[in-house]
Write a protein that holds these residues in place. Structure first.
Motif, short mmCIF file in Angstrom:
data_model
loop_
_atom_site.label_atom_id
_atom_site.label_comp_id
_atom_site.label_asym_id
_atom_site.label_seq_id
_atom_site.Cartn_x
_atom_site.Cartn_y
_atom_site.Cartn_z
N LEU A 147 -0.74 -9.41 -1.06
CA LEU A 147 -1.28 -8.05 -1.16
C LEU A 147 -0.86 -7.33 -2.44
O LEU A 147 -1.61 -6.52 -2.98
CB LEU A 147 -0.85 -7.24 0.06
N THR A 169 -0.28 -5.13 5.87
CA THR A 169 0.94 -4.81 5.13
C THR A 169 2.21 -5.44 5.68
O THR A 169 3.16 -5.68 4.94
CB THR A 169 1.13 -3.28 5.08
N LYS A 170 2.23 -5.73 7.00
CA LYS A 170 3.45 -6.25 7.62
C LYS A 170 3.25 -7.51 8.45
O LYS A 170 4.23 -8.09 8.92
CB LYS A 170 4.08 -5.16 8.51
N ASP A 226 1.07 -16.59 10.93
CA ASP A 226 1.09 -16.44 9.48
C ASP A 226 0.80 -17.72 8.72
O ASP A 226 0.99 -17.78 7.51
CB ASP A 226 2.43 -15.86 9.03
N TRP A 278 -0.74 -10.28 3.87
CA TRP A 278 0.48 -9.61 3.42
C TRP A 278 1.28 -10.46 2.43
O TRP A 278 2.13 -9.95 1.73
CB TRP A 278 1.35 -9.23 4.62
#
Length: 430
Positions: free
Chosen positions: A152, A131-132, A143, A149
């Motif tokens: 999502l 989520t983060k 990333d 995320w």
């Protein structure tokens, strides 16, 4: 002949059987008669589950049936074939188990249904990795690529656009993820391995392998190229055409020099290559390493100084699913996140999306070994009960925070995906 005897003659075989069945039903219901086979009712809960073999298992489906009454019918395919089936045959499955990197292909098709986060009991307890983009301790992780995320959420229930901010409409309900690296046979290599560059080391000529799934294989290739100092990518998961050309040139030269023994596409191929000793270093998945070890063969999921290539998967449903079957799908997903399945997969080296429920279904020693980097107090066993490690062993790569904290990139679908796939196939055919 009496009137009563005429009446008796009119009693048909069907009438007798019907009466007998009723009597048996009463007796069986009372518990007096047992041993009759179970007959599935017309409204039995059945879900067709499309995915790769990675997250599937007879033990999972049996436990699900026992706990929920839902029968899982597996439809197993390779990663690329799963994607093709979703796009071309959306009515052929109910539940989809796929990776987040595939969403850039699947969402535009309109063939998958966004699930409602409010109907997922453990959604607020899903790890912030999804989520983060950070560990539970707050540390940010790599990333590059299609990090979960980033894809999502959707903007709406029927949207084909990813939302940059959280919404209740979730593309995939997270289930499992991991940090992947190279698998090695330490008993055959007999020296330390610490870098992705070793995959192309001539020392292992004819004994190396890379997975032949373009969207994933290209990431392993990029890790090798960058580790060798030949190029630094702005984003390994979204290369330019020039970067794709360079990467494939380096890999093709190695292939023509005889570096690779094989190019595997599925779990079993990778296990057989490593277990037989045909390869000593290769792209690998954690449960494949677990399987080789359970056979009594030395195999290490080798941590490397440049970090890990990560992946994540989750559940959604076909757009064709509605009514009671949609309710069953939610029930299945909620069961999956409730802990038993998460613990089962953790014992293969995966990580559960809901750490708290998985922990509740593991022993303190199992949790310490798999998640905390602690030395095992007792023998560590695979899900099938075979011994993986003796007491005193520690997990390859250490704790959850150490492994996931060293993620460099995620499996991805690039903007130049079609070009990349064409170049990858040329490499395989070279």
């Amino acid at each position: 002949m009496s009137k009563s005897s005429k009446f008796d003659r009119r009693i048909s075989r069907r009438t007798v059987l019907k009466g007998a069945a009723g009597a048996v039903g009463l007796a069986a219901g009372s518990g007096a008669i047992t041993g009759f086979p179970y007959v599935r009712s017309a409204d039995a809960k059945v879900l067709r589950y499309l995915g790769t073999a990675v997250n599937e298992g007879d033990e999972i489906s049996k436990k699900c049936l026992a706990d929920t009454g839902i029968k899982i019918e597996y439809i197993t395919a390779t990663t690329d074939d799963v994607t093709k089936r979703v796009i071309t045959q959306p009515n052929s499955f109910d539940v989809l188990d796929t990776e987040y990197f595939s969403l850039k292909k699947l969402v535009p098709s309109g063939n998958i249904f966004a699930l409602d986060a409010k109907k997922i009991k453990e959604f607020d307890n899903i790890t912030p990795v999804f989520t983060k983009g950070q560990l539970p301790n707050g540390k940010k992780i790599g990333d590059q690529g299609t990090a979960p995320w980033k894809v999502l959420y959707l903007e709406g229930a029927n949207s084909k656009t990813f939302s940059k901010t959280p919404t209740e409409f979730v593309t995939l309900i997270p289930t499992v993820y991991n940090a992947d690296t190279l698998g090695i046979r330490p008993d055959l290599i007999k020296r330390p391995i610490s870098s992705w560059t070793e995959l192309l080391n001539p020392e292992f000529k004819g004994k190396a392998s890379i997975l032949n799934i373009p969207s994933i294989g290209i990431m392993d290739a990029a890790m090798v190229v960058e580790a060798s100092g030949q190029h630094t990518y702005a984003d390994k998961g979204n290369m330019t055409k020039a970067e794709i050309d360079l990467t494939m040139k380096i890999m093709t030269e190695a292939k023509k020099a005889g570096q690779f023994r094989a190019f595997w596409k599925d779990f079993n191929e990778s296990v057989n290559l490593m277990a037989s000793g045909e390869t000593v270093i290769q792209s690998m998945w954690s449960p494949a390493v677990t399987k080789v070890r359970s056979m009594g063969i030395a195999c290490t999921f080798q941590p490397l100084k440049e970090g890990y290539r990560s992946w994540a998967s989750g559940f959604c449903v076909s757009k064709a699913v509605s009514g009671p079957k949609l309710d069953w799908a939610y029930e299945f997903v909620n069961w999956y996140l409730s802990g038993w399945a998460g613990a089962y997969l953790n014992r293969q080296g995966y990580y559960s999306a809901v750490l708290s429920t998985a922990k509740a279904n593991m022993t303190a020693d199992e949790w310490g070994y798999w998640m905390e980097g602690k030395a095992a107090v007792g023998d560590i066993k695979a899900p099938d009960g075979t011994i993986l490690e003796k007491a005193g062993a520690t997990r390859d790569g250490g704790s959850y925070d150490e492994r996931m904290g060293a993620v460099a990139c995620w499996n991805a679908v690039m903007d130049e995906n079609d070009y990349m796939v064409r170049k990858w196939n040329e490499f395989i055919a070279a």
